[in-house]
Design a protein around this motif. Sequence first.
Motif, PDB file in Angstrom:
ATOM      1  N   LEU A  93       0.791  -1.485   0.294  1.00  0.00           N
ATOM      2  CA  LEU A  93      -0.110  -0.235  -0.102  1.00  0.00           C
ATOM      3  C   LEU A  93       0.794   1.099   0.101  1.00  0.00           C
ATOM      4  N   GLU A  94       1.754   1.245   0.809  1.00  0.00           N
ATOM      5  CA  GLU A  94       2.931   2.516   0.843  1.00  0.00           C
ATOM      6  C   GLU A  94       3.526   2.403  -0.331  1.00  0.00           C
ATOM      7  N   ASN A  95       4.445   1.266  -1.581  1.00  0.00           N
ATOM      8  CA  ASN A  95       4.709   1.563  -2.575  1.00  0.00           C
ATOM      9  C   ASN A  95       3.859   2.334  -3.405  1.00  0.00           C
ATOM     10  N   ARG A  96       2.433   1.978  -3.463  1.00  0.00           N
ATOM     11  CA  ARG A  96       1.093   2.367  -4.067  1.00  0.00           C
ATOM     12  C   ARG A  96       0.652   4.192  -3.346  1.00  0.00           C
ATOM     13  N   GLY A  97       1.156   4.534  -3.127  1.00  0.00           N
ATOM     14  CA  GLY A  97       0.669   6.352  -2.212  1.00  0.00           C
ATOM     15  C   GLY A  97      -0.148   6.280  -1.342  1.00  0.00           C
TER      16      GLY A  97
END
Length: 151
Positions: A93-97
Amino acid sequence: MDNNIRITKQFSFETGHALYGYDGKCKNVHGHSYKLSVTVIGKPITDNTNVKFGMVIDFGDLKKIVKEEIVYVFDHATVFNKNTPHVELAKELENRGHNVLLVDYQPTSEMMVIDFSKKIKSRLPEHISLHSLKLQETDSSFAEWYASDNV
């Protein structure tokens, strides 16, 4: 006469979470419109030359503490227990902003309110004590923390 007075300020924020290992629907990622009531206790300022004369604590000062420690951090974030495999979902999720918060506890209302109590207590002026917190998860479900239960 002691004249200890309790004052309460209420806050609201939107937070997502998932309960790893739970045996019901809350194991899935979902969110709540949390309502947090923060009650502090102290004596009103008696010095009539003080701009805060008659106040236990300025509501604005209490608001600043709770917004900085809790609301700005948790609002529109998704909270996961970092000690579970949810850490992999969190990274994705973090990688997707997405705004993700990893905590070292199961993000139930009970555990969140314990965390909040520590954060708020650390910021209160010396003459003010945290009396209680109420974290409302839904219209009919809430967790409460009381200083008197934790002495």
